[in-house]
Design a protein around this motif. Sequence first.
Motif, PDB file in Angstrom:
ATOM      1  N   CYS A  95       0.832  -1.204   0.000  1.00  0.00           N
ATOM      2  CA  CYS A  95       0.000   0.000   0.000  1.00  0.00           C
ATOM      3  C   CYS A  95       0.868   1.256   0.000  1.00  0.00           C
ATOM      4  O   CYS A  95       0.655   2.182  -0.793  1.00  0.00           O
ATOM      5  N   SER A  98      -0.584   1.063   8.503  1.00  0.00           N
ATOM      6  CA  SER A  98      -1.853   1.305   7.813  1.00  0.00           C
ATOM      7  C   SER A  98      -2.460   2.658   8.157  1.00  0.00           C
ATOM      8  O   SER A  98      -3.047   3.316   7.289  1.00  0.00           O
ATOM      9  N   TYR A 135      -3.542   5.375   5.407  1.00  0.00           N
ATOM     10  CA  TYR A 135      -4.861   6.002   5.313  1.00  0.00           C
ATOM     11  C   TYR A 135      -4.747   7.528   5.395  1.00  0.00           C
ATOM     12  O   TYR A 135      -5.473   8.248   4.711  1.00  0.00           O
ATOM     13  N   GLN A 139     -14.900   4.797  -1.628  1.00  0.00           N
ATOM     14  CA  GLN A 139     -14.198   3.510  -1.690  1.00  0.00           C
ATOM     15  C   GLN A 139     -13.277   3.321  -0.490  1.00  0.00           C
ATOM     16  O   GLN A 139     -13.172   2.219   0.056  1.00  0.00           O
ATOM     17  N   ILE A 140     -12.631   4.386  -0.077  1.00  0.00           N
ATOM     18  CA  ILE A 140     -11.727   4.268   1.074  1.00  0.00           C
ATOM     19  C   ILE A 140     -12.526   4.062   2.359  1.00  0.00           C
ATOM     20  O   ILE A 140     -12.168   3.232   3.204  1.00  0.00           O
ATOM     21  N   TRP A 141     -13.642   4.792   2.511  1.00  0.00           N
ATOM     22  CA  TRP A 141     -14.490   4.572   3.692  1.00  0.00           C
ATOM     23  C   TRP A 141     -15.054   3.151   3.698  1.00  0.00           C
ATOM     24  O   TRP A 141     -15.182   2.534   4.761  1.00  0.00           O
ATOM     25  N   PHE A 142     -15.373   2.613   2.523  1.00  0.00           N
ATOM     26  CA  PHE A 142     -15.847   1.225   2.449  1.00  0.00           C
ATOM     27  C   PHE A 142     -14.760   0.272   2.959  1.00  0.00           C
ATOM     28  O   PHE A 142     -15.044  -0.654   3.723  1.00  0.00           O
ATOM     29  N   SER A 143     -13.509   0.495   2.556  1.00  0.00           N
ATOM     30  CA  SER A 143     -12.423  -0.377   3.023  1.00  0.00           C
ATOM     31  C   SER A 143     -12.210  -0.243   4.524  1.00  0.00           C
ATOM     32  O   SER A 143     -11.885  -1.217   5.204  1.00  0.00           O
ATOM     33  N   LEU A 161     -15.053  -2.111   6.173  1.00  0.00           N
ATOM     34  CA  LEU A 161     -14.849  -3.547   5.990  1.00  0.00           C
ATOM     35  C   LEU A 161     -14.017  -4.119   7.137  1.00  0.00           C
ATOM     36  O   LEU A 161     -14.164  -5.278   7.508  1.00  0.00           O
ATOM     37  N   GLY A 162     -13.170  -3.279   7.714  1.00  0.00           N
ATOM     38  CA  GLY A 162     -12.346  -3.702   8.848  1.00  0.00           C
ATOM     39  C   GLY A 162     -13.144  -4.080  10.075  1.00  0.00           C
ATOM     40  O   GLY A 162     -12.627  -4.751  10.974  1.00  0.00           O
ATOM     41  N   HIS A 170      -7.794   3.837  11.623  1.00  0.00           N
ATOM     42  CA  HIS A 170      -7.907   4.046  10.171  1.00  0.00           C
ATOM     43  C   HIS A 170      -8.863   5.190   9.858  1.00  0.00           C
ATOM     44  O   HIS A 170      -8.569   6.051   9.021  1.00  0.00           O
TER      45      HIS A 170
END
Length: 163
Positions: free
Chosen positions: A61, A100, A104, A123-127, A130-131, A142
């Motif tokens: 990343c 990480s 972020y 998309q970043i908030w979705f990732s 997902l955590g 994050h």
Amino acid sequence: MEQTSYAKIISMLLTPVFIAQTLVGFLPASVMMCVDAPLLARLAYPFFHTGIVHALLNAWCFLSIAFILPTSLWKLAAAYIIAISVPDLCLPASPVVGLSGFCYALLGLFTCEVRSKWLWAGQIWFSILLGIILPNVAVGVHAYCFAAGTLLSALNHPFIKVK
């Protein structure tokens, strides 16, 4: 040399260091970030990882951001400051290590520079969300790092430009 070149050099020098540290298995308890962590833990926790998969994912990343996006030295410094300034409220009950949060924060610093800002942020908030379903993921760290990076990005690149 341009600032982006220096940022790439720094990322290439740092990555093998934290991967080697992980391979050796060196993870002292004094560098783990937790509530009321000492200054040394706050300064050092991004460079330590719990396992090789953790280190490789963070390295991938970090290097992707450094080489794909126009990353400058000030962005690296700002992301580091954001990552080490995580308030205790955002920390989970168990100690945290890893790059990480830094990644972020770095992604957040680019939010107002990309063309599709809402898609990027979504998309970043979705990732990040997902955590929640994955074990041992510091979702609060994050979320704080991305939000702080996005706020700093908005202060430097307003959404609405006055003519």
